[in-house]
Enzyme design. Structure first.
Site, short mmCIF file in Angstrom:
data_model
loop_
_atom_site.label_atom_id
_atom_site.label_comp_id
_atom_site.label_asym_id
_atom_site.label_seq_id
_atom_site.Cartn_x
_atom_site.Cartn_y
_atom_site.Cartn_z
N GLY A 12 7.57 -0.89 6.09
CA GLY A 12 6.45 0.00 6.34
C GLY A 12 6.18 0.21 7.82
O GLY A 12 6.13 -0.75 8.58
N GLY A 14 3.39 1.87 9.11
CA GLY A 14 2.02 2.33 9.27
C GLY A 14 1.41 1.73 10.53
O GLY A 14 2.11 1.33 11.46
N VAL A 81 11.98 -0.14 -0.59
CA VAL A 81 12.33 -1.50 -0.98
C VAL A 81 11.93 -1.71 -2.44
O VAL A 81 10.78 -1.47 -2.83
CB VAL A 81 11.62 -2.53 -0.09
CG1 VAL A 81 11.86 -3.95 -0.60
CG2 VAL A 81 12.11 -2.40 1.35
N GLU A 172 -16.52 11.98 4.13
CA GLU A 172 -15.85 12.95 4.98
C GLU A 172 -15.33 14.13 4.18
O GLU A 172 -15.44 15.28 4.62
CB GLU A 172 -14.72 12.25 5.74
CG GLU A 172 -15.25 11.29 6.80
CD GLU A 172 -14.23 10.33 7.36
OE1 GLU A 172 -14.51 9.70 8.39
OE2 GLU A 172 -13.16 10.18 6.76
N ASP A 301 -3.45 -3.39 4.83
CA ASP A 301 -3.99 -3.21 3.48
C ASP A 301 -3.25 -4.02 2.43
O ASP A 301 -3.78 -4.27 1.34
CB ASP A 301 -3.92 -1.73 3.08
CG ASP A 301 -4.86 -0.86 3.91
OD1 ASP A 301 -5.57 -1.42 4.77
OD2 ASP A 301 -4.90 0.35 3.70
#
Length: 423
Positions: A12, A14, A81, A172, A301
């Site tokens: 990842g 991120g 993965v 939002e 996360d």
């Protein structure tokens, strides 16, 4: 690569994964392998602006390879993965395997429906560009279909947008959809008045923005309502059907239901035999390591970091970024036989935008609201954007939208062949 180099595999790219990459970049002691099922780094906090046609995808995403071009010890592999063999210390992806000395799982999270997976088919989530474009498509198509029908009463459910979840994403989205429909596109149609659009924000708890102060929460509710958003608190969702959202006291009819109520660990974390919490987040120790495998680190996360805390650290980008830098430092220290103190999170505060010129931001005892909060929100988001081009194009898009009340990304990519909402 020299044989004495330690291989660090990162799953990842991120916020957390990118910080590890940067911290280990061009370090002669490490070979860094990044495996990601996306070819880009995504600035997730601005996904809602893609979903509501303010920004284009390229404004908030940048190819991962372009970020790492000058990092000679970093290799990017485009793949998903599917298995981790902890005994043999290798990961499997796209029918390939990659061995590791250190593994960093930074796979982020996915939308959680709290034990109601059937609701996924009735709603739209917002976790990636595909989700954002799907929401944008559905919102724009709903207006086009309402224009074809030409009658508000008949098309009322088309022009009713329901957002479930009163956290920053829900707030939002609600403010941005209200602004789009009530102001930005109001003069664009002839048979309908988009100003009659209804936006409903549903929160199961007693207030919006649960992580914020009561003052900021109340301010947010007031500002959303001034923009025509119906805010329902203490309203848990009982069911979601083809016709709408079922609450305790009524059913809200809508063809566009957006789920912003919760997240859980990724599919990889869910199926990997490793200690997890109920939300499929991998449980880590005070050093961000899996409690099962000391050469496996989990950040952002994907992790449940609860060491010395009343509740786990929240799934926000500052947590992931700080953990990414920490884990990179820790790995370097381990190789040098140096000791490192346990990870400690420095809380930089919370912020959420409500709409044009309105936001709330909290930094310790400091409370910013309204336009001051909005400029603070704007500054922080631009600082964290990756790449000069992204910062400039995002700023230009925002300024243009701010000054002209226009949204320049109102594109429906498909040709007209089926205007049924949700197709």
């Amino acid at each position: 690569m020299a044989q004495n180099k330690k291989k660090v595999v990162i799953i990842g790219a991120g916020f957390g994964g990118l910080q590890v990459i940067k911290s280990l970049a061009n370090n002669k002691n490490f070979e860094v392998i990044v495996i990601d099922k996306k070819n880009h780094h995504l600035f997730q906090p601005l996904l809602y602006q893609v979903a509501t046609a303010v920004l284009s995808p390229a404004d908030i995403a940048i190819p991962t390879r372009s970020i790492t071009t000058k990092y000679k010890n970093v290799k990017i592999l485009f793949g998903e993965v599917t298995n981790i063999n902890f005994k043999n210390k290798e990961v499997t992806f796209q029918n390939n395997t990659e061995a590791y000395d250190y593994l960093i799982i930074a796979t982020g999270a996915k939308t959680s429906y709290f034990g109601n997976p059937q609701w996924q088919e009735k709603t739209l989530g917002l976790k990636n560009l595909k989700d954002a474009l799907a929401i944008r498509r559905q919102i724009l198509l709903s207006f086009e279909q309402a224009e074809l029908i030409g009658d508000y009463e008949t098309s009322k459910s088309l022009m009713h947008y329901v957002i479930i979840g009163g956290g920053p994403t829900g707030v939002e989205l609600a403010g941005s959809i209200a602004e789009l429909s009530h102001n930005i596109i109001r003069k664009d149609f002839r048979n309908i008045d988009s100003g009659m659009t209804k936006v409903t924000l549903i929160e199961a708890g007693p207030k919006l923005l649960n992580a914020f102060s009561e003052s900021s929460s109340s301010f947010t509710k007031k500002k959303l309502e001034s923009r025509g958003v119906e805010v329902l608190t203490n309203s848990p969702v009982l069911d979601i059907t083809d016709s709408g959202v079922v609450l305790k006291d009524r059913t809200i009819e809508s063809k566009t239901i957006i789920w912003a109520a919760g997240v859980e660990g990724s599919d990889l974390a869910k199926k990997t035999p490793i200690n997890k919490d109920k939300a499929n987040r991998i449980i880590v120790d005070e050093f961000c390591r899996s409690i099962d495998h000391k050469d496996v680190f989990v950040i952002g996360d994907a992790a449940n970091f609860s060491n010395g805390l009343e509740k786990p650290l929240p799934g926000v980008s500052p947590v992931a970024m700080q953990q990414g830098r920490y884990v990179a430092k820790l790995i370097k220290s381990i190789e040098k036989n140096h000791k490192v103190l346990p990870f400690q999170y420095f809380d930089k505060g919370n912020m959420a935008t409500i709409g044009r010129t309105d936001a709330v931001a909290e930094f310790g005892a400091i409370r910013l609201k309204g336009i001051v909060g909005w400029f603070g929100w704007l500054f922080v988001h631009l600082v964290y954007q990756v790449g000069f081009k992204n910062k400039m194009s995002t700023l230009i898009s925002w300024v243009w939208s701010y000054l002209t009340f226009r949204a320049g990304s109102r594109l429906i990519q498909e040709e007209v062949n089926d205007l049924s909402i949700g197709s």
